[in-house]
Design a protein around this motif. Structure first.
Motif, PDB file in Angstrom:
ATOM      1  N   GLN A  17      22.046  57.324  64.619  1.00  0.00           N
ATOM      2  CA  GLN A  17      20.960  58.179  65.082  1.00  0.00           C
ATOM      3  C   GLN A  17      21.010  59.536  64.394  1.00  0.00           C
ATOM      4  OE1 GLN A  17      21.526  58.402  69.319  1.00  0.00           O
ATOM      5  NE2 GLN A  17      20.104  56.714  69.713  1.00  0.00           N
ATOM      6  N   ASN A  18      19.832  60.084  64.143  1.00  0.00           N
ATOM      7  CA  ASN A  18      19.745  61.479  63.694  1.00  0.00           C
ATOM      8  C   ASN A  18      19.672  62.385  64.922  1.00  0.00           C
ATOM      9  OD1 ASN A  18      19.528  60.344  61.180  1.00  0.00           O
ATOM     10  ND2 ASN A  18      17.418  60.987  60.824  1.00  0.00           N
ATOM     11  N   VAL A  19      20.279  63.557  64.824  1.00  0.00           N
ATOM     12  CA  VAL A  19      20.156  64.543  65.896  1.00  0.00           C
ATOM     13  C   VAL A  19      19.896  65.906  65.283  1.00  0.00           C
ATOM     14  CG1 VAL A  19      21.536  63.385  67.630  1.00  0.00           C
ATOM     15  CG2 VAL A  19      22.651  64.852  65.955  1.00  0.00           C
ATOM     16  N   THR A  20      19.178  66.756  66.028  1.00  0.00           N
ATOM     17  CA  THR A  20      18.882  68.102  65.556  1.00  0.00           C
ATOM     18  C   THR A  20      19.507  69.124  66.479  1.00  0.00           C
ATOM     19  OG1 THR A  20      16.828  67.409  64.501  1.00  0.00           O
ATOM     20  CG2 THR A  20      17.055  69.738  65.013  1.00  0.00           C
ATOM     21  N   LEU A  21      20.234  70.058  65.879  1.00  0.00           N
ATOM     22  CA  LEU A  21      20.865  71.148  66.606  1.00  0.00           C
ATOM     23  C   LEU A  21      20.006  72.405  66.425  1.00  0.00           C
ATOM     24  CD1 LEU A  21      23.113  69.007  66.098  1.00  0.00           C
ATOM     25  CD2 LEU A  21      24.711  70.911  65.876  1.00  0.00           C
ATOM     26  N   SER A  22      19.797  73.093  67.523  1.00  0.00           N
ATOM     27  CA  SER A  22      18.937  74.266  67.490  1.00  0.00           C
ATOM     28  C   SER A  22      19.748  75.538  67.284  1.00  0.00           C
ATOM     29  CB  SER A  22      18.148  74.353  68.790  1.00  0.00           C
ATOM     30  OG  SER A  22      17.479  75.597  68.885  1.00  0.00           O
ATOM     31  N   CYS A  23      19.189  76.469  66.515  1.00  0.00           N
ATOM     32  CA  CYS A  23      19.760  77.802  66.357  1.00  0.00           C
ATOM     33  C   CYS A  23      18.613  78.814  66.312  1.00  0.00           C
ATOM     34  CB  CYS A  23      20.600  77.916  65.091  1.00  0.00           C
ATOM     35  SG  CYS A  23      21.262  79.584  64.842  1.00  0.00           S
ATOM     36  N   GLU A  24      18.641  79.749  67.240  1.00  0.00           N
ATOM     37  CA  GLU A  24      17.621  80.785  67.319  1.00  0.00           C
ATOM     38  C   GLU A  24      18.301  82.156  67.390  1.00  0.00           C
ATOM     39  OE1 GLU A  24      14.159  80.233  67.685  1.00  0.00           O
ATOM     40  OE2 GLU A  24      14.432  78.060  67.478  1.00  0.00           O
ATOM     41  N   GLN A  25      17.728  83.129  66.652  1.00  0.00           N
ATOM     42  CA  GLN A  25      18.254  84.495  66.738  1.00  0.00           C
ATOM     43  C   GLN A  25      17.107  85.479  66.907  1.00  0.00           C
ATOM     44  OE1 GLN A  25      17.928  86.968  64.100  1.00  0.00           O
ATOM     45  NE2 GLN A  25      17.277  85.717  62.340  1.00  0.00           N
ATOM     46  N   ASN A  26      17.331  86.481  67.747  1.00  0.00           N
ATOM     47  CA  ASN A  26      16.325  87.530  67.949  1.00  0.00           C
ATOM     48  C   ASN A  26      16.846  88.878  67.452  1.00  0.00           C
ATOM     49  OD1 ASN A  26      18.192  88.160  69.895  1.00  0.00           O
ATOM     50  ND2 ASN A  26      16.824  87.936  71.637  1.00  0.00           N
ATOM     51  N   LEU A  27      17.707  88.810  66.441  1.00  0.00           N
ATOM     52  CA  LEU A  27      18.312  90.010  65.873  1.00  0.00           C
ATOM     53  C   LEU A  27      17.540  90.520  64.660  1.00  0.00           C
ATOM     54  CD1 LEU A  27      21.965  88.650  66.075  1.00  0.00           C
ATOM     55  CD2 LEU A  27      20.925  90.359  67.582  1.00  0.00           C
ATOM     56  N   ASN A  28      16.490  89.793  64.279  1.00  0.00           N
ATOM     57  CA  ASN A  28      15.709  90.122  63.087  1.00  0.00           C
ATOM     58  C   ASN A  28      16.557  90.065  61.812  1.00  0.00           C
ATOM     59  OD1 ASN A  28      13.178  90.709  61.937  1.00  0.00           O
ATOM     60  ND2 ASN A  28      13.704  92.870  61.723  1.00  0.00           N
ATOM     61  N   HIS A  29      17.542  89.158  61.821  1.00  0.00           N
ATOM     62  CA  HIS A  29      18.402  88.996  60.656  1.00  0.00           C
ATOM     63  C   HIS A  29      17.718  88.135  59.602  1.00  0.00           C
ATOM     64  CE1 HIS A  29      22.442  89.889  62.891  1.00  0.00           C
ATOM     65  NE2 HIS A  29      21.643  90.943  62.802  1.00  0.00           N
ATOM     66  N   ASP A  30      17.950  88.499  58.343  1.00  0.00           N
ATOM     67  CA  ASP A  30      17.345  87.752  57.254  1.00  0.00           C
ATOM     68  C   ASP A  30      18.072  86.432  56.976  1.00  0.00           C
ATOM     69  OD1 ASP A  30      16.751  90.849  55.531  1.00  0.00           O
ATOM     70  OD2 ASP A  30      15.323  89.616  56.645  1.00  0.00           O
ATOM     71  N   ALA A  31      19.399  86.486  56.946  1.00  0.00           N
ATOM     72  CA  ALA A  31      20.182  85.330  56.517  1.00  0.00           C
ATOM     73  C   ALA A  31      20.720  84.550  57.712  1.00  0.00           C
ATOM     74  CB  ALA A  31      21.344  85.788  55.635  1.00  0.00           C
ATOM     75  N   MET A  32      20.713  83.236  57.580  1.00  0.00           N
ATOM     76  CA  MET A  32      21.278  82.369  58.612  1.00  0.00           C
ATOM     77  C   MET A  32      22.113  81.292  57.963  1.00  0.00           C
ATOM     78  SD  MET A  32      18.164  82.101  61.381  1.00  0.00           S
ATOM     79  CE  MET A  32      19.240  81.508  62.692  1.00  0.00           C
ATOM     80  N   TYR A  33      23.117  80.822  58.722  1.00  0.00           N
ATOM     81  CA  TYR A  33      24.132  79.914  58.183  1.00  0.00           C
ATOM     82  C   TYR A  33      24.467  78.831  59.209  1.00  0.00           C
ATOM     83  CZ  TYR A  33      24.941  84.057  55.283  1.00  0.00           C
ATOM     84  OH  TYR A  33      24.781  85.146  54.448  1.00  0.00           O
ATOM     85  N   TRP A  34      24.873  77.667  58.691  1.00  0.00           N
ATOM     86  CA  TRP A  34      25.458  76.615  59.519  1.00  0.00           C
ATOM     87  C   TRP A  34      26.839  76.294  58.989  1.00  0.00           C
ATOM     88  CZ3 TRP A  34      24.481  74.742  64.113  1.00  0.00           C
ATOM     89  CH2 TRP A  34      23.179  74.820  64.627  1.00  0.00           C
TER      90      TRP A  34
END
Lengths: 113, 111
Positions: A17-34
């Motif tokens: 199965q495929n699964v999707t993990l959520s990541c949300e930020q309200n810091l107004n940051h430009d860069a995001m990482y997993w």
């Protein structure tokens, strides 16, 4: 409250199965990482995104996919092609170029049954 | 050359003692060295960070010592407390590039 949220905290998946993990930020940051974290190992970079609609593979991108359609959101899909997906997944963000500090979310623990 | 080596893997300290964790690197392009603290089931939190133009940085009970010529840096936790029991990661980053993390040190402070 400003910060990085990840959901769900725990996730169970059957093989294939495929699964999707959520990541949300309200810091107004430009860069995001997993990152992926396994016991006794450092954090390993899966994917990262410096700006909206653009992302790059990290060191262990095989079997994963991402999207960055909005600045505040960076979901990670763990596909059935990932051979050993059971791990603790961490999302992080950084304000932008010239700023070094990286902030982490609380993590999602994925277990494949 | 992109690795950061960290030791020890685990550390047990009595309450009130000094905890010392060491990291070493090879890449001379690294210019930012943070330490993160992680409690079980939580994300890492930035503890303290240093740049190579200084040899020491102190914040409360936490001190980073940096030896540029030896390419080593260490975290010292003074007056260690049971609440400091966590996993500590060192990291390093070349300017404009991604972080490289050490494998972590599990610290246990005994009451």
């Amino acid at each position: 409250d400003g910060g990085i949220t990840q959901s769900p905290k725990y996730l169970f998946r059957k093989e294939g199965q495929n699964v999707t993990l959520s990541c949300e930020q309200n810091l107004n940051h430009d860069a995001m990482y997993w990152y992926r974290q396994d016991p006794g190992q450092g954090l390993r970079l899966i994917y990262y995104s410096q700006i909206v609609n653009d992302f790059q593979k990290g060191d262990i991108a095989e079997g994963y996919s991402v999207s960055r359609e909005k600045k505040e959101s960076f979901p990670l899909t763990v596909t059935s092609a990932q051979k050993n997906p059971t791990a603790f997944y961490l999302c992080a963000s950084r304000p932008g170029s010239g700023t070094d500090t990286q902030y982490f979310g609380p993590g999602t623990r994925l277990t494949v049954l | 050359q992109q690795q950061v080596k960290q030791s020890p893997q685990s550390l047990i300290v009595q309450k009130g003692g000094i905890s010392i964790i060491n990291c070493a690197y090879e890449n001379t392009a690294f210019d930012y060295f943070p330490w993160y603290q992680q409690f079980p089931g939580k994300g890492p939190a930035l503890l303290i960070a240093i740049r190579p133009d200084v040899s020491e940085k102190k914040e409360g009970r936490f001190t980073i010592s940096f030896n540029k010529s030896a390419k080593q840096f260490s975290l010292h936790i003074m007056d260690s407390q049971p609440g400091d029991s966590a996993t500590y990661f060192c990291a390093a980053r070349p300017y404009g590039q991604n972080f490289v993390f050490g494998p972590g040190t599990r610290l246990s402070v005994l009451p």
